[in-house]
Design a protein around this motif. Structure first.
Motif, PDB file in Angstrom:
ATOM      1  N   THR A   1      48.933  42.982  29.648  1.00 29.62           N
ATOM      2  CA  THR A   1      47.293  43.206  29.675  1.00 29.62           C
ATOM      3  C   THR A   1      46.806  42.192  30.505  1.00 29.62           C
ATOM      4  OG1 THR A   1      47.525  44.284  27.541  1.00 29.62           O
ATOM      5  CG2 THR A   1      45.486  43.618  28.424  1.00 29.62           C
ATOM      6  N   VAL A   2      47.106  40.984  29.978  1.00 27.92           N
ATOM      7  CA  VAL A   2      46.376  39.800  31.085  1.00 27.92           C
ATOM      8  C   VAL A   2      46.793  39.838  32.593  1.00 27.92           C
ATOM      9  CG1 VAL A   2      45.835  37.543  31.074  1.00 27.92           C
ATOM     10  CG2 VAL A   2      46.089  38.553  28.699  1.00 27.92           C
TER      11      VAL A   2
ATOM     12  N   SER B   1      38.346  51.513  35.059  1.00 31.99           N
ATOM     13  CA  SER B   1      39.385  52.147  33.935  1.00 31.99           C
ATOM     14  C   SER B   1      39.690  50.808  32.899  1.00 31.99           C
ATOM     15  CB  SER B   1      40.567  52.531  34.374  1.00 31.99           C
ATOM     16  OG  SER B   1      41.555  51.787  34.961  1.00 31.99           O
ATOM     17  N   LEU B   2      39.295  49.544  32.993  1.00 32.27           N
ATOM     18  CA  LEU B   2      39.820  48.328  31.995  1.00 32.27           C
ATOM     19  C   LEU B   2      39.372  48.940  30.748  1.00 32.27           C
ATOM     20  CD1 LEU B   2      39.101  45.193  34.259  1.00 32.27           C
ATOM     21  CD2 LEU B   2      41.181  46.453  33.550  1.00 32.27           C
ATOM     22  N   VAL B   3      37.968  49.184  30.563  1.00 31.42           N
ATOM     23  CA  VAL B   3      37.585  49.567  29.192  1.00 31.42           C
ATOM     24  C   VAL B   3      38.284  50.690  28.524  1.00 31.42           C
ATOM     25  CG1 VAL B   3      35.750  51.187  30.134  1.00 31.42           C
ATOM     26  CG2 VAL B   3      35.393  49.776  27.974  1.00 31.42           C
ATOM     27  N   THR B   4      38.581  51.582  29.130  1.00 32.77           N
ATOM     28  CA  THR B   4      39.479  52.816  28.665  1.00 32.77           C
ATOM     29  C   THR B   4      40.695  52.215  27.916  1.00 32.77           C
ATOM     30  OG1 THR B   4      38.159  54.346  30.316  1.00 32.77           O
ATOM     31  CG2 THR B   4      40.287  55.146  28.858  1.00 32.77           C
ATOM     32  N   PHE B   5      41.424  51.453  28.715  1.00 32.42           N
ATOM     33  CA  PHE B   5      42.953  51.256  28.330  1.00 32.42           C
ATOM     34  C   PHE B   5      42.976  49.969  27.319  1.00 32.42           C
ATOM     35  CE2 PHE B   5      43.572  53.600  32.037  1.00 32.42           C
ATOM     36  CZ  PHE B   5      44.365  54.700  31.512  1.00 32.42           C
TER      37      PHE B   5
ATOM     38  N   ALA C   1      33.247  46.197  29.333  1.00 30.39           N
ATOM     39  CA  ALA C   1      32.591  47.157  29.616  1.00 30.39           C
ATOM     40  C   ALA C   1      31.515  47.032  30.858  1.00 30.39           C
ATOM     41  CB  ALA C   1      31.908  47.953  28.306  1.00 30.39           C
ATOM     42  N   SER C   2      30.720  45.989  30.788  1.00 28.91           N
ATOM     43  CA  SER C   2      30.026  45.590  31.666  1.00 28.91           C
ATOM     44  C   SER C   2      30.796  45.631  33.224  1.00 28.91           C
ATOM     45  CB  SER C   2      29.498  44.315  31.488  1.00 28.91           C
ATOM     46  OG  SER C   2      28.636  44.520  30.427  1.00 28.91           O
ATOM     47  N   THR C   3      31.799  44.998  33.172  1.00 23.16           N
ATOM     48  CA  THR C   3      32.755  45.001  34.423  1.00 23.16           C
ATOM     49  C   THR C   3      33.127  46.373  34.750  1.00 23.16           C
ATOM     50  OG1 THR C   3      33.633  42.830  33.602  1.00 23.16           O
ATOM     51  CG2 THR C   3      34.661  43.736  35.282  1.00 23.16           C
ATOM     52  N   ALA C   4      33.434  47.079  33.730  1.00 22.20           N
ATOM     53  CA  ALA C   4      33.717  48.575  34.375  1.00 22.20           C
ATOM     54  C   ALA C   4      32.767  49.075  34.804  1.00 22.20           C
ATOM     55  CB  ALA C   4      34.654  49.017  33.343  1.00 22.20           C
ATOM     56  N   LEU C   5      31.712  49.136  34.035  1.00 23.11           N
ATOM     57  CA  LEU C   5      30.339  49.725  34.760  1.00 23.11           C
ATOM     58  C   LEU C   5      29.886  49.269  35.913  1.00 23.11           C
ATOM     59  CD1 LEU C   5      27.949  51.957  34.110  1.00 23.11           C
ATOM     60  CD2 LEU C   5      27.068  49.894  32.921  1.00 23.11           C
ATOM     61  N   LEU C   6      29.882  48.104  36.254  1.00 25.16           N
ATOM     62  CA  LEU C   6      29.548  47.488  37.499  1.00 25.16           C
ATOM     63  C   LEU C   6      30.390  47.818  38.685  1.00 25.16           C
ATOM     64  CD1 LEU C   6      27.756  45.259  39.115  1.00 25.16           C
ATOM     65  CD2 LEU C   6      29.591  43.680  38.398  1.00 25.16           C
TER      66      LEU C   6
END
Length: 746
Positions: A144-145, A310-314, A353-358
């Motif tokens: 993951t990291v 897609s980070l927030v999804t997984f 989530a903020s990163t993915a949205l951005l």
């Protein structure tokens, strides 16, 4: 009460010294760093459109703090004896946020030269993340990291590529320069500056300009034209010559192309200047954002952006499952590993989530920007040659291109010009506090300038003048009349610039020529002007005269008439105060050395404070004339009185024509860096004129225009009959529109 306070204070101290308090402290740093990076990415997009204090200073503060705060936060994680299993994810997330801000990669031009510094900083951040991964993460966390670290690496690589492109892209600019050097020899015998039609079989903007497909609106075509001009203008920053500047076709591009009459027989000045404005927007994006890298890059950046989004999804569900409330025992004798709490998980999910949205918003936003529109047009033209129906993806892109056009801001820079009135800014002070200076000697012109050898006088004078400089007027919307007046002046002189003398001659005001000549300011020119380049004394003389005329008009009880008189009055007053605004706030954009310009202004401001008690108009009107050599302020009053003797309509016609001509005269400059550096702060209108004159082939004030060159002899490359060269100034420059790289760019 005191006992309760003491108990609470001790409890707080004990908490921050505890293992959980240590993690919470680092967590606060992570949240603060994330907020700063998100703020920079969000408001960095707006800074070139406004001079709002909050946006300008806020972005500057965020940009300045981001690297230092990130270093401190990551260092604190690594050095702390207390570890959290969220540390590697926080470190990787901060690295992603640092590199994913498409809207700002540099705050100033010089930041692009710090490539090695940023490379070492990013390497240090990755080292911290890897060390944390090895210290606190079990085997299941490594994948993951590592995935997050890979995304962060790709983002930082794009950021460094943007700096390289803006600082050392010699080959890209050399290609354009060489092509423009040779293109006239390869050209045919015809060109059309109004339709962009060209006889050569080159994939260039001609294919786009002549395309009649309804999908390609006029706005999209103009954006592509601006993009092509941006490539030509960018050469000047990298020091390459504009070989086409002496060709007639270059002259015709502006005079017969940009300012061509439309179907109803009028010239759309707003559209012509909008083409230049969008061109400068491309210039800003190239030097200060990541959009150029995205344009010239491959389609893979879409994949990476979607993967990052897609980070927030997984990852978020995995992070939530790690939430536990217990504290583990010591990992070894010196390190404590705390398990993830619910608060840790929530904060981590919010950051991800903020990163993915951005990332997702920036991807969609890019397709609506001027870069995305040019990319769409290029790909659309290429695909139309193969499949007239077009792909579903291109239809999707078309939708966003249309959204971008419909949502376009009215202007890409603040559509205002600064205003500064010297007469309104100074306040009467017969005895200013300037220790060690014989103030009455200010009235004696020659002795006054000799005093400048005194460092004490110079220091006190500049400190006194500084208070006057701060009294700016409110910027005004750029009037359409100013654009029209500038073109009329440019057309009248046919590109041969003059510091106002030509306008005076054409208006039959020969007796006012003394106010434009350097020999009338001989002492000042000798001491503060280099090769008579500095026009500040002429600007201030005519500004004072214009202020005097305006106050005289306002004193009249009759209402100001409309029509031509209002047109000329608005042009003269607005350009007069804008030129002095440049003297005060942007002297590096004017001819001559900026220190000379500042010294001239300070001297005139000091002089003005001695002559303006009470009613300023009456004080100027009653100012006695003398046979002695006068100061600039006195010369300005004398000029104002001469103008006052003219009929009002003729007076304002003379002033409007003079200021339009003067504005064109001061615009040419080789200080390209300073013009570009003004773009992130809302830009200056003189930069628009500078770019316009560049495309007309006017690079210097004393150069001959194309008519003079043709009268001497035809260009050998054009043939013995001197036939006009084919118009390839903007229509057939490579422009990265027809080359393979950009044609496939997304």
């Amino acid at each position: 009460m005191n006992g309760t306070w003491m108990a609470w204070s001790h409890h707080t101290k004990d908490f921050w010294k505890s293992p959980r308090g240590t993690v919470v402290g680092i967590e606060v740093l992570v949240v603060g760093a994330s907020f700063i990076l998100l703020f920079m990415a969000t408001f960095g997009y707006w800074r070139h459109q406004s001079r709002n204090f909050f946006i300008q200073k806020g972005v500057w503060g965020a940009y300045t703090l981001s690297y230092s705060l990130l270093s401190y936060t990551l260092g604190s994680m690594q050095s702390s004896a207390v570890k959290s299993s969220m540390y590697p994810i926080w470190a990787a997330s901060l690295n992603i946020l640092l590199g994913c801000a498409d809207s700002i990669t540099a705050y100033s031009i010089d930041d692009n030269n710090q490539i090695m510094t940023r490379m070492y900083q990013n390497s240090l951040y990755y080292a911290y993340a890897m060390l944390l991964l090895g210290a606190v993460s079990p085997g299941s966390d490594i994948v993951t990291v590592s995935y997050l670290a890979l995304i962060a690496y790709w983002k930082s690589k794009h950021q460094l590529s943007a700096s390289r492109l803006a600082s050392i892209s010699w080959n890209l600019n050399k290609t354009v320069a060489d092509y423009m050097y040779q293109e006239h020899a390869k050209s045919g015998s015809s060109y059309d500056p109004t339709s962009m039609k060209d006889a050569a079989q080159v994939i260039d903007i001609e294919r786009i300009w002549l395309c009649r497909d309804r999908v390609l609106s006029q706005e999209l075509k103009d954006t592509c034209l601006s993009f092509s001009l941006f490539h030509l203008l960018r050469r000047r920053f990298f020091g390459f010559a504009c070989y086409e500047s002496s060709h007639r076709k270059t002259h015709d591009f502006v005079f017969k192309g940009l300012f061509a009459k439309n179907e109803v027989g009028t010239i759309d000045y707003n559209r012509a200047f909008n083409v230049i404005e969008v061109e400068l927007a491309f210039m800003y994006y190239f030097f200060f954002t990541k959009y150029a890298v995205l344009y010239f890059g491959s389609k893979w950046w879409i994949f990476w952006s979607l993967s990052s989004a897609s980070l927030v999804t997984f990852i978020s569900p995995w992070v939530a499952q790690k939430a536990m409330t217990t504290i583990s025992s010591n990992m070894d004798g010196s390190t404590i590993l705390l398990n993830t709490t619910t608060a840790d998980a929530v904060i981590t999910v919010l950051i991800l989530a903020s990163t993915a949205l951005l990332e997702f918003v920036q991807l969609l936003l890019y397709w609506t920007t001027i870069w995305g529109r040019v990319s769409f047009v290029c790909q659309y033209v290429c695909e139309q040659a193969v499949d007239a129906r077009g792909s579903y993806f291109m239809r999707f892109r078309e939708m966003f291109a249309k959204i971008g056009v419909s949502m376009s801001y009215k202007h890409y820079y603040r559509h205002k010009i600064g205003q500064y009135s010297l007469v309104e800014s100074v306040r009467y002070d017969p005895n200013p506090s300037m220790a060690g200076v014989d103030v009455p000697v200010l009235r004696k012109y020659t002795k006054f300038y000799n005093l400048l050898d005194s460092s004490a006088f110079d220091h006190n004078m500049r400190r006194f003048a500084l208070s006057i400089r701060k009294r700016h007027g409110k910027p005004v919307e750029l009037p359409a009349e100013v654009k029209k007046a500038l073109f009329q002046s440019l057309e009248h002189t046919n590109g041969k610039l003059s510091n106002g003398e030509s306008s005076l001659v054409s208006n039959g005001a020969h007796y006012l020529l003394w106010a434009c000549r350097h020999d009338m300011y001989s002492d000042l020119s000798r001491r503060w002007s280099q090769e008579n380049e500095n026009p500040t004394h002429v600007i201030l003389t005519w500004h004072i005269a214009t202020c005097y005329s305006e106050m005289g008009t306002l004193k009249c009880l009759c209402p100001r008439a409309g029509g031509e008189l209002k047109f000329n009055t608005d042009v003269a007053t607005k350009l007069s105060m804008y030129c002095v605004h440049l003297v005060v706030s942007a002297p590096k954009l004017l001819p001559g050395h900026h220190y000379d310009t500042s010294c001239v202004f300070d001297a005139v401001a000091m002089e003005a404070t001695q002559f303006l008690p009470g009613d300023k108009y009456e004080a100027m009107r009653r100012l006695p004339e003398s046979s002695e050599m006068k100061s600039i302020f006195q010369k300005g009053v004398r000029l104002g009185k001469q103008l006052e003797e003219m009929e009002e309509g003729a007076r304002w016609k003379v002033l409007a024509d003079f200021w339009a001509e003067m504005m064109l005269y001061v615009a040419p400059s080789d200080n390209v860096k300073e013009h570009i550096q003004c773009l992130p702060n809302g830009g200056e209108f003189i930069t628009h004129i500078w770019a316009l004159l560049t495309h007309a082939g006017i690079l210097k004030r004393d150069q001959k225009n194309v008519t003079d060159i043709e009268n001497v002899g035809a260009d050998p490359a054009e043939g013995s009959d001197g036939a006009a060269l084919r118009f390839r100034h903007a229509s057939s420059c490579p422009l990265m529109l027809g080359d393979k790289q950009a044609a496939t760019a997304t």
